[in-house]
Design an enzyme around this catalytic site. Sequence first.
Site, PDB file in Angstrom:
ATOM      1  N   ASP A 225       0.828  -1.213   0.000  1.00  0.00           N
ATOM      2  CA  ASP A 225       0.000   0.000   0.000  1.00  0.00           C
ATOM      3  C   ASP A 225       0.860   1.260   0.000  1.00  0.00           C
ATOM      4  OD1 ASP A 225       0.998  -0.390   2.556  1.00  0.00           O
ATOM      5  OD2 ASP A 225      -0.936  -0.751   3.488  1.00  0.00           O
TER       6      ASP A 225
ATOM      7  N   GLU B 246      -9.468  -1.545   5.374  1.00  0.00           N
ATOM      8  CA  GLU B 246     -10.131  -1.255   6.637  1.00  0.00           C
ATOM      9  C   GLU B 246     -11.397  -2.116   6.765  1.00  0.00           C
ATOM     10  OE1 GLU B 246      -8.643   0.351   8.819  1.00  0.00           O
ATOM     11  OE2 GLU B 246      -7.911   2.324   8.213  1.00  0.00           O
TER      12      GLU B 246
ATOM     13  N   ASN C  98      -7.439  -2.794  14.451  1.00  0.00           N
ATOM     14  CA  ASN C  98      -8.842  -3.023  14.073  1.00  0.00           C
ATOM     15  C   ASN C  98      -8.986  -4.158  13.063  1.00  0.00           C
ATOM     16  OD1 ASN C  98      -7.890  -1.897  11.725  1.00  0.00           O
ATOM     17  ND2 ASN C  98      -9.313  -0.176  11.666  1.00  0.00           N
TER      18      ASN C  98
ATOM     19  N   HIS D 182      -7.213  -4.547  10.261  1.00  0.00           N
ATOM     20  CA  HIS D 182      -6.933  -4.266   8.849  1.00  0.00           C
ATOM     21  C   HIS D 182      -5.638  -4.932   8.386  1.00  0.00           C
ATOM     22  CE1 HIS D 182      -4.643  -0.481  10.202  1.00  0.00           C
ATOM     23  NE2 HIS D 182      -3.794  -1.034   9.351  1.00  0.00           N
TER      24      HIS D 182
HETATM   25  C1  GLP Z   1      -0.301  -0.057   8.731  1.00  0.00           C
HETATM   26  C2  GLP Z   1      -0.036  -0.697   7.346  1.00  0.00           C
HETATM   27  C3  GLP Z   1      -0.293  -2.166   7.403  1.00  0.00           C
HETATM   28  C4  GLP Z   1       0.202  -2.677   8.734  1.00  0.00           C
HETATM   29  C5  GLP Z   1      -0.696  -2.189   9.824  1.00  0.00           C
HETATM   30  C6  GLP Z   1      -0.168  -2.440  11.214  1.00  0.00           C
HETATM   31  O1  GLP Z   1      -0.907   1.146   8.700  1.00  0.00           O
HETATM   32  N1  GLP Z   1      -0.685  -0.105   6.234  1.00  0.00           N
HETATM   33  O2  GLP Z   1       0.313  -2.813   6.304  1.00  0.00           O
HETATM   34  O3  GLP Z   1       0.235  -4.070   8.760  1.00  0.00           O
HETATM   35  O4  GLP Z   1      -1.063  -0.851   9.610  1.00  0.00           O
HETATM   36  O5  GLP Z   1       0.819  -1.522  11.535  1.00  0.00           O
HETATM   37  P1  GLP Z   1       1.941  -1.799  12.612  1.00  0.00           P
HETATM   38  O6  GLP Z   1       2.702  -2.972  12.128  1.00  0.00           O
HETATM   39  O7  GLP Z   1       2.788  -0.562  12.646  1.00  0.00           O
HETATM   40  O8  GLP Z   1       1.242  -2.063  13.896  1.00  0.00           O
END
Ligand code: GLP
Length: 260
Positions: A67, A143, A136, A138
């Site tokens: 992304d 989302e 959440n 995702h």
């Molecule tokens: C982010 C990314 C995701 C990631 C998730 C968890 O915003 N877009 O690919 O897996 O949210 O983030 P983190 O690993 O920093 O907890």
Amino acid sequence: MEVIVLPGPDDVARVAGDVVAEVVRRRPDAVLGVATGSSPVGVYAELARRVTAGDLDLSGVTAFALDEYVGLPDGHPESYAAVVARDVTGPLRLDPARVHVPDGRAADLEAAAEAYERAIAGAGGIDVQLLGIGANGHVGFNEPTSSFGSRTRIKTLTARTRADNARFFASPEEVPLHCLTQGLGTILEARRLLLVAQGEAKADAVAAAVEGPLTSMCPGSALQLHPRATVVVDEAAAAGLTLLGHYREVYAAKPAWQRP
Ligand code: GLP
């Protein structure tokens, strides 16, 4: 799915690193799906250590990011293009020409999303997709209520995700509202999924994704549809799992020929 529960984050990084290394050992020109966020940072550090030690060569690998934010200025240090270059391409000694990130600065974002899908297909699809999970549920930036059939497209980030990611920006207002993300349908086409999670803040999301109902309210539950999904978590992130003892038994008894 396969659930591997390990004592701490270093173990998660090592075992997930083993999975990626094994894929590349079998296929030196493998296609990797790379995630951003803090979850996979340890995995990248582990892979970089092996590359530096001469135990692993990733120079033939092609990589696709999950992304990208929409609307950040060119070269912004928190754009995923910059993060992937800094945390992945450089330390893992990937060929920058083979590392792809959705173009969040494109004038025509729908065309950029379609081009990204074509690029993944043109590379022969993704061999192993590394994933984190948001609090959440995702995955990528899919989302809650994202369609399980969704493809790379524009999404609006939830207030919670923007608040979670505000730590990377000077102020919460600076976190973009929109992004381009591979869809859940795109992600499910990877030949193997490898989700890593650490810490108690992820325990509810991990439990919902692994053991909860298949529901777009928890996009991570889409992994239940994939024939080869591995979830590697530390004790804290595993705290909400009902079948914890079973996962431990399965992993302890895993035949050697099946590893990693
Ligand atoms: C982010 C990314 C995701 C990631 C998730 C968890 O915003 N877009 O690919 O897996 O949210 O983030 P983190 O690993 O920093 O907890």
